[in-house]
Design an enzyme around this catalytic site. Structure first.
Site, PDB file in Angstrom:
ATOM      1  CG  LEU A 109      -8.056   2.438  -8.798  1.00 54.86           C
ATOM      2  CD1 LEU A 109      -7.642   3.945  -9.041  1.00 54.86           C
ATOM      3  CD2 LEU A 109      -6.644   1.446  -8.886  1.00 54.86           C
ATOM      4  CG  ASP A 110      -6.294  -1.703  -3.183  1.00 55.11           C
ATOM      5  OD1 ASP A 110      -7.395  -2.226  -3.573  1.00 55.11           O
ATOM      6  OD2 ASP A 110      -5.477  -2.185  -3.233  1.00 55.11           O
ATOM      7  CE1 TYR A 111      -9.598   6.188   2.284  1.00 58.71           C
ATOM      8  CE2 TYR A 111      -7.585   5.514   3.431  1.00 58.71           C
ATOM      9  CZ  TYR A 111      -8.478   6.317   3.391  1.00 58.71           C
ATOM     10  OH  TYR A 111      -8.681   7.682   3.974  1.00 58.71           O
ATOM     11  CB  ALA A 113      -4.537   2.583  -5.361  1.00 59.96           C
ATOM     12  CG  HIS A 194      -6.017  -6.081  -1.987  1.00 61.20           C
ATOM     13  ND1 HIS A 194      -6.126  -4.710  -1.956  1.00 61.20           N
ATOM     14  CD2 HIS A 194      -6.893  -6.693  -0.792  1.00 61.20           C
ATOM     15  CE1 HIS A 194      -7.059  -4.339  -1.135  1.00 61.20           C
ATOM     16  NE2 HIS A 194      -7.479  -5.295  -0.254  1.00 61.20           N
TER      17      HIS A 194
END
Length: 253
Positions: A109-111, A113, A194
């Site tokens: 998961l993105d930073y 998110a 992403h």
């Protein structure tokens, strides 16, 4: 063995224990070098119960590794890796310090998110979760800038060409709207980097916040941010079924 137990093909069990590849395990079985509960087994496709049966390969008892299956509600502003964060960034490693097994995130998961992150030391299952071939759906709640009109929503459902190929959500719907933003539920069965942010940007809507709420049949539910829990036996069985690792009767495939 009683119906409903999780049975594993003997060659797969030998491979799971790190003794040999499945192909090599088949050779060992054919050569009569494998025993189950003291009896030599030469039958291809023979199944064992990893929790009850005693398996010997060339006179040595082997045991399956102890797997751990965990879901974490990753908060915003945590790296979804076990590496030490740089520039003061925190890592999920801090949140799972009390798990004795070394589990790894299956996907990322993105930073910025938040939401559901699945961690395990079961390499085969983790690989299937991440591989698009198995089409395991990931569900996200996404706040985007601007109001998404019905025409744009229909175009989103048809998909769009991104820099790394065509992307089409399995599902996209409007949950609610505010004056200058829209909350969408989006489902993708692939995990390209992403992908949600890039997909939304393609339609002129910048992502303001993103939360993953489900991975296949596993739902985040009411798990608080920063907390983790083990999967239940039923959840694990449903996940394995979704990934083609288990039948509906609990039999390993």
């Amino acid at each position: 063995m009683e119906r409903g137990e999780v049975l594993v093909r003997l060659n797969r069990f030998i491979s799971m224990c790190g003794v040999a590849s499945r192909r090599k395990a088949d050779i060992l079985i054919k050569e009569g070098k494998v025993k189950v509960n003291g009896i030599t087994i030469k039958e291809m496709g023979y199944r064992v119960d990893p929790q009850k049966d005693v398996v010997e390969v060339e006179g040595r008892v082997i045991k399956a590794p102890q797997y751990r299956y965990v879901i974490l509600n990753k908060p915003c502003c945590y790296l979804s890796s076990l590496a030490e964060g740089k520039d003061g960034k925190k890592s999920i490693k801090e949140l799972i310090k009390n798990i004795p097994e070394r589990v790894y995130p299956a996907g990322r998961l993105d930073y910025n998110a938040e939401g559901l992150l699945f961690l395990t030391n079961d390499g085969e299952l983790a690989n299937r979760i991440m591989h698009p071939r198995y089409k395991l759906k990931k569900t996200y709640l996404v706040w985007v800038e601007g109001r998404v009109n019905p025409k744009t929503l229909k175009e989103m459902a048809k998909g769009a060409h991104l820099e790394d190929g065509f992307a089409r959500p399995d599902k996209v719907r409007i949950v609610k709207m505010q004056k200058d933003s829209t909350l969408l539920e989006v489902v993708f069965h692939e995990g390209r980097k992403h992908i949600v942010k890039r997909f939304m940007a393609k339609f002129g809507h910048k992502v303001k916040a993103l939360k993953r709420t489900a991975i296949g049949p596993i739902k985040l539910g009411k798990l608080p941010p920063g907390k983790w829990r083990d999967l239940t036996a039923q959840e694990l069985s449903l996940l394995r079924q979704a990934l083609g690792l288990e039948s509906k009767h609990g039999m390993a495939l």
